[in-house]
Write a protein that holds these residues in place. Structure first.
Motif, PDB file in Angstrom:
ATOM      1  N   SER A  60      -3.808   4.694  -3.739  1.00 57.38           N
ATOM      2  CA  SER A  60      -3.242   4.942  -1.947  1.00 57.38           C
ATOM      3  C   SER A  60      -2.523   4.672  -1.477  1.00 57.38           C
ATOM      4  CB  SER A  60      -4.579   5.434  -2.008  1.00 57.38           C
ATOM      5  OG  SER A  60      -5.448   3.828  -1.464  1.00 57.38           O
ATOM      6  N   GLU A  83      -3.669   3.390   1.363  1.00 53.07           N
ATOM      7  CA  GLU A  83      -4.121   1.744   2.085  1.00 53.07           C
ATOM      8  C   GLU A  83      -4.220   0.674   0.775  1.00 53.07           C
ATOM      9  OE1 GLU A  83      -5.187   4.710   1.841  1.00 53.07           O
ATOM     10  OE2 GLU A  83      -6.836   5.354   3.856  1.00 53.07           O
ATOM     11  N   GLU A  84      -5.025   1.279  -0.174  1.00 54.36           N
ATOM     12  CA  GLU A  84      -3.538   0.155  -1.214  1.00 54.36           C
ATOM     13  C   GLU A  84      -2.785  -0.264  -1.841  1.00 54.36           C
ATOM     14  OE1 GLU A  84      -7.800   2.492  -3.972  1.00 54.36           O
ATOM     15  OE2 GLU A  84      -5.650   3.079  -4.669  1.00 54.36           O
ATOM     16  N   ALA A 115      -2.036  -3.102   1.112  1.00 55.88           N
ATOM     17  CA  ALA A 115      -3.358  -4.293   0.212  1.00 55.88           C
ATOM     18  C   ALA A 115      -2.295  -5.098  -0.535  1.00 55.88           C
ATOM     19  CB  ALA A 115      -4.656  -3.898   0.415  1.00 55.88           C
ATOM     20  N   ARG A 154      -7.894  -5.854   4.966  1.00 56.67           N
ATOM     21  CA  ARG A 154      -8.061  -5.118   4.536  1.00 56.67           C
ATOM     22  C   ARG A 154      -8.371  -4.257   6.323  1.00 56.67           C
ATOM     23  NH1 ARG A 154     -11.430  -7.207   8.642  1.00 56.67           N
ATOM     24  NH2 ARG A 154     -12.018  -8.969   8.605  1.00 56.67           N
ATOM     25  N   ASN A 155      -8.899  -2.682   6.505  1.00 53.24           N
ATOM     26  CA  ASN A 155      -8.773  -2.013   7.585  1.00 53.24           C
ATOM     27  C   ASN A 155      -7.356  -1.567   8.004  1.00 53.24           C
ATOM     28  OD1 ASN A 155     -11.596  -3.093   7.313  1.00 53.24           O
ATOM     29  ND2 ASN A 155     -11.685  -3.388   9.891  1.00 53.24           N
ATOM     30  N   VAL A 156      -6.983  -1.075   6.501  1.00 57.31           N
ATOM     31  CA  VAL A 156      -5.492  -0.499   6.779  1.00 57.31           C
ATOM     32  C   VAL A 156      -5.614   1.008   7.860  1.00 57.31           C
ATOM     33  CG1 VAL A 156      -3.534   0.368   5.401  1.00 57.31           C
ATOM     34  CG2 VAL A 156      -4.693  -1.099   4.423  1.00 57.31           C
ATOM     35  N   ARG A 157      -4.857   1.231   8.703  1.00 62.20           N
ATOM     36  CA  ARG A 157      -4.620   1.860   9.342  1.00 62.20           C
ATOM     37  C   ARG A 157      -3.706   2.722   9.697  1.00 62.20           C
ATOM     38  NH1 ARG A 157      -6.241   0.241  14.705  1.00 62.20           N
ATOM     39  NH2 ARG A 157      -6.312  -1.913  14.214  1.00 62.20           N
ATOM     40  N   TYR A 158      -3.427   3.668   9.755  1.00 60.57           N
ATOM     41  CA  TYR A 158      -1.893   4.369   9.208  1.00 60.57           C
ATOM     42  C   TYR A 158      -0.995   4.356  11.710  1.00 60.57           C
ATOM     43  CZ  TYR A 158       1.554   9.073  10.084  1.00 60.57           C
ATOM     44  OH  TYR A 158       2.026   9.343  10.092  1.00 60.57           O
ATOM     45  N   CYS A 164       2.010   1.198   8.504  1.00 57.17           N
ATOM     46  CA  CYS A 164       0.914   1.314   8.548  1.00 57.17           C
ATOM     47  C   CYS A 164      -0.278  -0.443   9.481  1.00 57.17           C
ATOM     48  CB  CYS A 164      -0.090   0.610   7.763  1.00 57.17           C
ATOM     49  SG  CYS A 164      -0.054   2.665   6.601  1.00 57.17           S
ATOM     50  N   ALA A 200      -2.752  -3.204   9.684  1.00 61.79           N
ATOM     51  CA  ALA A 200      -4.529  -3.817   9.048  1.00 61.79           C
ATOM     52  C   ALA A 200      -4.780  -5.409   9.350  1.00 61.79           C
ATOM     53  CB  ALA A 200      -3.387  -4.474   7.547  1.00 61.79           C
TER      54      ALA A 200
END
Ligand SMILES: [Zn+2]
Length: 290
Positions: free
Chosen positions: A194, A196-197, A200, A212-216, A233, A235
């Motif tokens: 994904s 988010e992954e 990270a 953590r808390n990845v935001r587009y 993103c 994060a």
């Protein structure tokens, strides 16, 4: 920061992509013969020929393959697929200067044309059976006459991100960049991941920082060297100790929000920011305005 953020580079194109027309071979022939039709002017290195902040256009050639970029208030706009070869220069300084001089939206048309040309130049043979392919669907695909496979222009997703740790942004630099330039970390998304992954993993691999808390935040088509989609993103970093992957980065630093604001305002600081047409610039700007 002012409320008027810089528009995301290579976005805001105004051509109607006219998908229905791509499926209409007779309509395409008529569009090509339309007296209002124009073909994108490109230098031998694929730089745009800019006139007064706008892309230059010329008559549509009588022969040869063309791709339909779209319709400009009904007038067909093409690019000749023979415009250049694979040897086209990659981000020559003169080309980047020409792009920077384009008015809003024009660079988006250039990005679409350039990515399409690159794809045709590199996909002359069927990936399934090796037979020479031919363009179809007004240049938005290639078809194999042997196995009947249809191939379509690919876009490679790339994540680009800022990790934040207590009001500081993590930026890095590659050795090949201009002296002093730092930017957001970035990397290709891999199959099975994904967004988010991927954010990270890339941040961890390049700097040893867990997020953590990845935001587009925003996305951008990027036509260098081929056709990437930059997915920007932010994060939250769980630690700030940096363990550099020196194969990827020459350096990485944490920069406080106030300093990023001053740097974006043109004042001297810890680093030189990425150029305004790069989404890393947009990302830093949006983060600094938080
Ligand atoms: Zn084939």
């Amino acid at each position: 920061m002012s409320g008027d953020a810089t528009p995301v580079g290579f976005t805001g194109g105004t051509l109607d992509r006219a998908d229905a027309l791509r499926h209409d071979p007779a309509g395409i022939l008529a569009a090509r013969r339309d007296p209002a039709a124009r073909c994108l002017l490109l230098a031998p290195d694929w730089s745009p020929l800019v006139e007064d902040g706008r892309l230059g256009w010329t008559a549509v050639p009588g022969g040869g393959e063309v791709a339909l970029l779209g319709l400009d208030r009904g007038a067909p706009r093409f690019v000749a697929l023979a415009a250049a070869g694979e040897g086209a220069s990659f981000r020559a300084p003169s080309m980047m200067a020409a792009l920077a001089s384009l008015r809003g939206g024009e660079a988006a048309t250039y990005a679409a044309a350039r990515s399409l040309l690159q794809w045709h130049a590199r996909h002359g043979f069927c990936a399934n059976c090796g037979t020479a392919t031919a363009p179809f669907r007004a240049g938005w695909g290639r078809a194999c006459p042997q196995c009947r496979a249809e191939h379509f222009p690919r876009v490679d997703p790339v994540v680009i991100m800022i990790a934040e740790h207590h009001g500081r942004a993590l930026v890095g630099r590659q050795a090949a960049w201009p002296a002093g330039r730092y930017s957001a970390l970035a990397g290709f998304l891999e199959p099975g991941e994904s967004v988010e992954e991927a954010v990270a993993r890339e941040t961890w691999e390049e700097t040893g920082v867990r997020v953590r808390n990845v935001r587009y935040v925003a996305s951008q088509p990027w036509p260098f060297p081929h056709a990437q989609l930059m997915i920007a993103c932010v994060a939250v970093a769980e630690n700030d100790a940096i363990t550099l992957d020196t194969h990827e980065l020459e350096d990485a630093i944490w920069v406080p929000r106030d300093e990023v604001r001053r740097i974006l305002a043109g004042e001297p600081g810890a680093f030189l920011p990425p150029p305004p047409y790069a989404i890393a610039h947009t990302l830093l700007e949006r983060w600094a305005a938080l």
